[in-house]
Write a protein that holds these residues in place. Structure first.
Motif, mmCIF file in Angstrom:
data_model
loop_
_atom_site.group_PDB
_atom_site.id
_atom_site.type_symbol
_atom_site.label_atom_id
_atom_site.label_comp_id
_atom_site.label_asym_id
_atom_site.label_seq_id
_atom_site.Cartn_x
_atom_site.Cartn_y
_atom_site.Cartn_z
ATOM 1 N N ASN A 61 0.796 -1.232 0.000
ATOM 2 C CA ASN A 61 0.000 0.000 0.000
ATOM 3 C C ASN A 61 0.824 1.276 0.000
ATOM 4 O O ASN A 61 0.257 2.367 -0.054
ATOM 5 C CB ASN A 61 -0.939 0.031 1.216
ATOM 6 N N ASN A 62 2.135 1.164 0.049
ATOM 7 C CA ASN A 62 2.973 2.362 0.078
ATOM 8 C C ASN A 62 2.877 3.071 -1.265
ATOM 9 O O ASN A 62 3.269 2.530 -2.298
ATOM 10 C CB ASN A 62 4.427 1.995 0.397
ATOM 11 N N ALA A 63 2.330 4.278 -1.247
ATOM 12 C CA ALA A 63 2.084 5.032 -2.485
ATOM 13 C C ALA A 63 3.364 5.248 -3.285
ATOM 14 O O ALA A 63 3.334 5.287 -4.514
ATOM 15 C CB ALA A 63 1.431 6.366 -2.160
ATOM 16 N N LYS A 64 4.478 5.384 -2.618
ATOM 17 C CA LYS A 64 5.740 5.642 -3.308
ATOM 18 C C LYS A 64 6.500 4.359 -3.620
ATOM 19 O O LYS A 64 7.590 4.408 -4.175
ATOM 20 C CB LYS A 64 6.588 6.590 -2.474
ATOM 21 N N GLN A 65 5.937 3.220 -3.247
ATOM 22 C CA GLN A 65 6.560 1.920 -3.495
ATOM 23 C C GLN A 65 8.036 1.927 -3.086
ATOM 24 O O GLN A 65 8.920 1.567 -3.851
ATOM 25 C CB GLN A 65 6.391 1.503 -4.958
ATOM 26 N N THR A 132 4.883 14.561 -9.859
ATOM 27 C CA THR A 132 5.604 13.825 -8.818
ATOM 28 C C THR A 132 6.696 14.703 -8.225
ATOM 29 O O THR A 132 6.882 14.740 -7.007
ATOM 30 C CB THR A 132 6.212 12.529 -9.393
#
Length: 180
Positions: A61-65, A132
């Motif tokens: 779930n980490n938006a920034k992967q 980004t």
């Protein structure tokens, strides 16, 4: 796991997997990997009550992967941004014509004086899209975005790498390849 708990664990993972593994008593191998089972034990010992399922949830779930598991999910590492010595085995790639570097207004003059330095990290982080880059800059204050002439840098023999979470990396961005 609540969003607040996920965020707290994600920040801790970033800190220990990128900068200070010794803080909780874990070790990173030469490629930045650590054993998931040992990480969970050490997180629990240090006030972060978690398990394999919750760790999987934070990584996915980490938006920034920011994190990755190995193929068997027995090891975990940060995808980039390390200040500790690790080799992530990146392969040099041809970058897009233009890349972007998001930062805060307060760093503008320093960059205009010296170019973009990697500071304590292994690489300068660049984005393929301006939105980004703006988000990155916003984390540090009033955002500004530098335009990086990546193709020209590449033709001048600067190496570029692409992390698993699509962050472009390079050693340094000289002034002649920057504009606002």
């Amino acid at each position: 796991m609540t969003p607040a708990e996920q965020k707290r664990l994600s920040k801790m993972l970033s800190y220990v997997l990128r900068h200070h593994p010794e803080l909780i008593g874990i070790y990173l191998d030469e490629n930045g990997w650590t054993e998931v089972s040992f990480l969970i034990i050490k997180l629990n010992e240090n006030g972060f009550q978690t398990d394999t399922h919750q760790l999987e949830e934070v990584v996915s779930n980490n938006a920034k992967q920011r994190f990755a598991f190995n193929e068997g999910h027995s090891k975990i590492r940060a995808n980039q941004g390390h200040s500790v010595e690790v080799s992530l085995n990146f392969t040099a790639l041809t970058p897009p014509t233009i890349l972007y570097h998001g930062t805060a207004e307060k760093y503008k003059q320093s960059i205009l004086d010296q170019g973009i330095l990697k500071q304590q990290r292994h690489h300068v982080h660049l984005s393929a899209d301006i939105n980004t880059a703006k988000e990155v800059g916003r984390r540090h204050g009033k955002p500004i975005v530098f335009i990086v002439q990546a193709e020209k840098m590449f033709l001048a023999k600067h190496e570029f790498f692409l992390s698993e979470n699509d962050v472009w990396l390079t050693e340094f961005v000289p002034l002649e390849y920057l504009s606002l």
